[in-house]
Scaffold this active site. Structure first.
Site, PDB file in Angstrom:
ATOM      1  NE  ARG A 128      -3.710  -2.072   2.762  1.00 49.47           N
ATOM      2  CZ  ARG A 128      -3.487  -3.255   3.298  1.00 49.47           C
ATOM      3  NH1 ARG A 128      -2.276  -3.586   3.712  1.00 49.47           N
ATOM      4  NH2 ARG A 128      -4.467  -4.133   3.434  1.00 49.47           N
ATOM      5  CG  ASP A 169      -7.311  -4.012   8.671  1.00 47.37           C
ATOM      6  OD1 ASP A 169      -7.474  -4.318   7.476  1.00 47.37           O
ATOM      7  OD2 ASP A 169      -6.649  -3.011   9.024  1.00 47.37           O
ATOM      8  NE  ARG A 209      -9.985  -7.785   3.929  1.00 45.68           N
ATOM      9  CZ  ARG A 209      -9.400  -6.799   3.261  1.00 45.68           C
ATOM     10  NH1 ARG A 209      -8.335  -6.192   3.770  1.00 45.68           N
ATOM     11  NH2 ARG A 209      -9.843  -6.433   2.084  1.00 45.68           N
ATOM     12  CG  HIS A 242      -5.298  -0.485   6.407  1.00 43.50           C
ATOM     13  ND1 HIS A 242      -5.997  -1.647   6.657  1.00 43.50           N
ATOM     14  CD2 HIS A 242      -5.500  -0.215   5.089  1.00 43.50           C
ATOM     15  CE1 HIS A 242      -6.587  -2.050   5.548  1.00 43.50           C
ATOM     16  NE2 HIS A 242      -6.298  -1.207   4.583  1.00 43.50           N
TER      17      HIS A 242
HETATM   18  N1  LIG Z   1      -8.422   1.881   3.687  1.00 48.66           N
HETATM   19  C1  LIG Z   1      -8.838   0.703   3.250  1.00 48.66           C
HETATM   20  O1  LIG Z   1      -9.161  -0.193   4.030  1.00 48.66           O
HETATM   21  C2  LIG Z   1      -8.919   0.440   1.781  1.00 48.66           C
HETATM   22  C3  LIG Z   1      -8.368   1.326   0.907  1.00 48.66           C
HETATM   23  N2  LIG Z   1      -8.449   1.126  -0.441  1.00 48.66           N
HETATM   24  C4  LIG Z   1      -7.883   2.165  -1.291  1.00 48.66           C
HETATM   25  O2  LIG Z   1      -8.956   2.919  -1.853  1.00 48.66           O
HETATM   26  C5  LIG Z   1      -8.522   3.504  -3.075  1.00 48.66           C
HETATM   27  C6  LIG Z   1      -9.563   3.219  -4.171  1.00 48.66           C
HETATM   28  O3  LIG Z   1      -9.579   1.855  -4.495  1.00 48.66           O
HETATM   29  P1  LIG Z   1     -10.546   1.335  -5.660  1.00 48.66           P
HETATM   30  O4  LIG Z   1     -11.889   1.935  -5.502  1.00 48.66           O
HETATM   31  O5  LIG Z   1     -10.396  -0.126  -5.720  1.00 48.66           O
HETATM   32  O6  LIG Z   1      -9.849   1.987  -6.944  1.00 48.66           O
HETATM   33  P2  LIG Z   1     -10.548   2.331  -8.355  1.00 48.66           P
HETATM   34  O7  LIG Z   1      -9.448   2.555  -9.329  1.00 48.66           O
HETATM   35  O8  LIG Z   1     -11.598   1.325  -8.674  1.00 48.66           O
HETATM   36  O9  LIG Z   1     -11.294   3.712  -8.072  1.00 48.66           O
HETATM   37  C7  LIG Z   1     -10.608   4.910  -7.794  1.00 48.66           C
HETATM   38  C8  LIG Z   1     -11.355   6.023  -8.492  1.00 48.66           C
HETATM   39  O10 LIG Z   1     -10.757   7.271  -8.115  1.00 48.66           O
HETATM   40  C9  LIG Z   1     -10.908   8.120  -9.238  1.00 48.66           C
HETATM   41  N3  LIG Z   1     -10.017   9.275  -9.119  1.00 48.66           N
HETATM   42  C10 LIG Z   1      -8.682   9.343  -9.326  1.00 48.66           C
HETATM   43  N4  LIG Z   1      -8.260  10.609  -9.109  1.00 48.66           N
HETATM   44  C11 LIG Z   1      -9.334  11.339  -8.754  1.00 48.66           C
HETATM   45  C12 LIG Z   1      -9.539  12.687  -8.379  1.00 48.66           C
HETATM   46  N5  LIG Z   1      -8.519  13.567  -8.340  1.00 48.66           N
HETATM   47  N6  LIG Z   1     -10.777  13.096  -8.080  1.00 48.66           N
HETATM   48  C13 LIG Z   1     -11.834  12.225  -8.112  1.00 48.66           C
HETATM   49  N7  LIG Z   1     -11.707  10.935  -8.450  1.00 48.66           N
HETATM   50  C14 LIG Z   1     -10.474  10.490  -8.762  1.00 48.66           C
HETATM   51  C15 LIG Z   1     -10.589   7.224 -10.425  1.00 48.66           C
HETATM   52  O11 LIG Z   1     -11.060   7.782 -11.644  1.00 48.66           O
HETATM   53  C16 LIG Z   1     -11.296   5.941 -10.019  1.00 48.66           C
HETATM   54  O12 LIG Z   1     -12.607   5.873 -10.561  1.00 48.66           O
HETATM   55  C17 LIG Z   1      -7.136   2.909  -3.358  1.00 48.66           C
HETATM   56  O13 LIG Z   1      -6.139   3.821  -2.954  1.00 48.66           O
HETATM   57  C18 LIG Z   1      -7.101   1.671  -2.479  1.00 48.66           C
HETATM   58  O14 LIG Z   1      -5.801   1.289  -2.142  1.00 48.66           O
HETATM   59  C19 LIG Z   1      -9.097   0.056  -0.966  1.00 48.66           C
HETATM   60  C20 LIG Z   1      -9.677  -0.881  -0.136  1.00 48.66           C
HETATM   61  C21 LIG Z   1      -9.611  -0.768   1.309  1.00 48.66           C
HETATM   62  O1  LIG Z   2      -5.122  -4.237   0.086  1.00 46.06           O
HETATM   63  C1  LIG Z   2      -5.271  -3.109  -0.417  1.00 46.06           C
HETATM   64  O2  LIG Z   2      -4.400  -2.516  -1.065  1.00 46.06           O
HETATM   65  C2  LIG Z   2      -6.562  -2.399  -0.194  1.00 46.06           C
HETATM   66  C3  LIG Z   2      -6.833  -2.375   1.240  1.00 46.06           C
HETATM   67  O3  LIG Z   2      -6.354  -1.533   1.961  1.00 46.06           O
HETATM   68  C4  LIG Z   2      -7.484  -3.563   1.796  1.00 46.06           C
HETATM   69  O4  LIG Z   2      -8.241  -4.264   1.096  1.00 46.06           O
HETATM   70  O5  LIG Z   2      -7.259  -3.804   2.972  1.00 46.06           O
END
Ligand SMILES: NC(=O)C1=CN([C@@H]2O[C@H](COP(=O)(O)OP(=O)(O)OC[C@H]3O[C@@H](n4cnc5c(N)ncnc54)[C@H](O)[C@@H]3O)[C@@H](O)[C@H]2O)C=CC1
Ligand SMILES: O=C([O-])CC(=O)C(=O)O
Length: 310
Positions: free
Chosen positions: A88, A148, A151, A175
């Site tokens: 990450r 987490d 999970r 995380h």
């Molecule tokens: N904290 C957590 O537990 C988790 C964090 N994540 C994180 O969440 C983020 C998103 O993941 P996904 O939805 O799978 O990715 P994704 O690629 O499916 O969606 C991200 C979206 O953000 C948009 N985007 C990019 N720059 C932008 C901006 N300046 N303004 C508005 N929209 C913008 C993109 O066009 C895209 O549609 C990633 O950084 C991922 O690592 C994902 C799962 C869990």
């Molecule tokens: O694994 C990743 O990169 C996205 C995330 O934070 C999660 O699913 O826990």
């Protein structure tokens, strides 16, 4: 109750879907930078309303923050997800600029908003929002521990051969693949410590599987997970929107709690209408304290890569 979700990708859309299905928000605005993408996701989701029985109005906007004006809660999922083999932390270069500009645009139109940060590396992105905006600290929350912990409960339920609803457990710490601290000592099946049912080796295996939960799914899916992340965010949104005073591990700015300072990391908090209403300090044993310290050092190392000019 108006909720904005920035990033209409996998996690943002999943979060919008769960928020709508739970039917507590009057309005959800999806924002994305890709032309018509958020509008399309919003329309698709609205076409499920009569099927799923919700009244939440979901709209989309392409980078137009005037549509987000007066949001009560905003979720930031914009940015890139990792690919198999990545950590990450490797996402920081691209995601930091995105999170910085998105949080500033959100606050411009909704000065009283509560922000939930999801984009990775999440603890560092949460810290970035604290450092580059003037929002009070209770209104900036990082989502990681709720996912987490879900999970962890899933892995425990597998080991215990019981439904996840029979299991209680919490993951604190950063995380990240190495920084999570699953609190196995405190995990229970219906109030009975899991050590009554599982060997130490099996419990350790559950903890290790939990820590790499995101990486495991990223390898299987080719990108990171979205259903459980979306559901976890929706639970935090609901706790704030409905003033539930529920406890979740969230990334919070620490100022001495757990002996830590000047970082955001996962700790139990009470969520209500004021965002983080309390940081709950639980008694950790020496091994847990040492893991938390090590985890904090990892988060601080990543924070050191940020450019913190406002
Ligand atoms: N904290 C957590 O537990 C988790 C964090 N994540 C994180 O969440 C983020 C998103 O993941 P996904 O939805 O799978 O990715 P994704 O690629 O499916 O969606 C991200 C979206 O953000 C948009 N985007 C990019 N720059 C932008 C901006 N300046 N303004 C508005 N929209 C913008 C993109 O066009 C895209 O549609 C990633 O950084 C991922 O690592 C994902 C799962 C869990
Ligand atoms: O694994 C990743 O990169 C996205 C995330 O934070 C999660 O699913 O826990």
């Amino acid at each position: 109750m108006k909720v904005t979700i920035v990033g209409a990708g996998a996690v943002g859309a999943s979060c919008a879907e769960y928020v709508a299905i739970k039917n507590f928000a009057s309005e959800v605005v999806l924002v994305d930078i890709k032309e018509d993408y958020a509008e399309g996701k919003a329309m698709d989701l609205m076409q499920t309303a009569s099927l799923m029985g919700f009244d939440t109005k979901i709209t989309g906007a392409t980078n137009d923050y005037s549509k987000t004006a007066n949001s009560d809660i905003a979720v930031i999922t914009s940015g890139i997800p990792r690919k198999p083999g990545m950590t990450r932390e490797e996402l920081i270069g691209i995601n930091a600029d995105i999170v910085k500009s998105v949080s500033s645009s959100l606050i411009e139109h909704s000065p009283n908003v509560t922000i939930i940060v999801v984009s990775n590396p999440m603890d560092t992105m949460t810290y970035l929002v604290h450092k580059t905006t003037n929002l009070p600290k209770n209104k900036i929350i990082g989502m990681g521990g709720a996912l987490d912990s879900a999970r962890f409960k899933y892995r425990l339920s597998e080991a215990l051969e019981c439904p996840a609803s029979d299991v209680e457990g919490m993951v604190i710490g950063g995380h990240s693949d190495t920084g999570m601290v699953p609190l196995s000592r405190l995990a229970t099946r219906n109030s009975v410590p899991v050590s009554k049912f599982l060997s130490e080796d099996r419990i350790n295996q559950v903890a290790e599987d939990t820590k790499v939960g995101g990486a495991t799914l990223t390898k299987m899916l080719g990108t990171s997970a979205w259903y459980a992340p979306g559901a976890a965010v929706s639970s935090l949104v609901q706790a704030i929107a409905c003033d539930q005073k529920k406890m979740f591990p969230c990334s919070a700015l620490l100022e001495g709690e757990y002996g830590l300072n000047d970082l955001c990391i996962g700790v139990p908090v009470i969520l209500g209408k004021n965002g983080i209403e309390k940081i709950v300090e639980i008694d950790l044993d020496e091994a847990e304290k040492a893991k938390m310290k090590e985890s904090s050092e990892g988060v601080k190392k990543t924070n050191g890569l940020l450019d913190l000019k406002k």
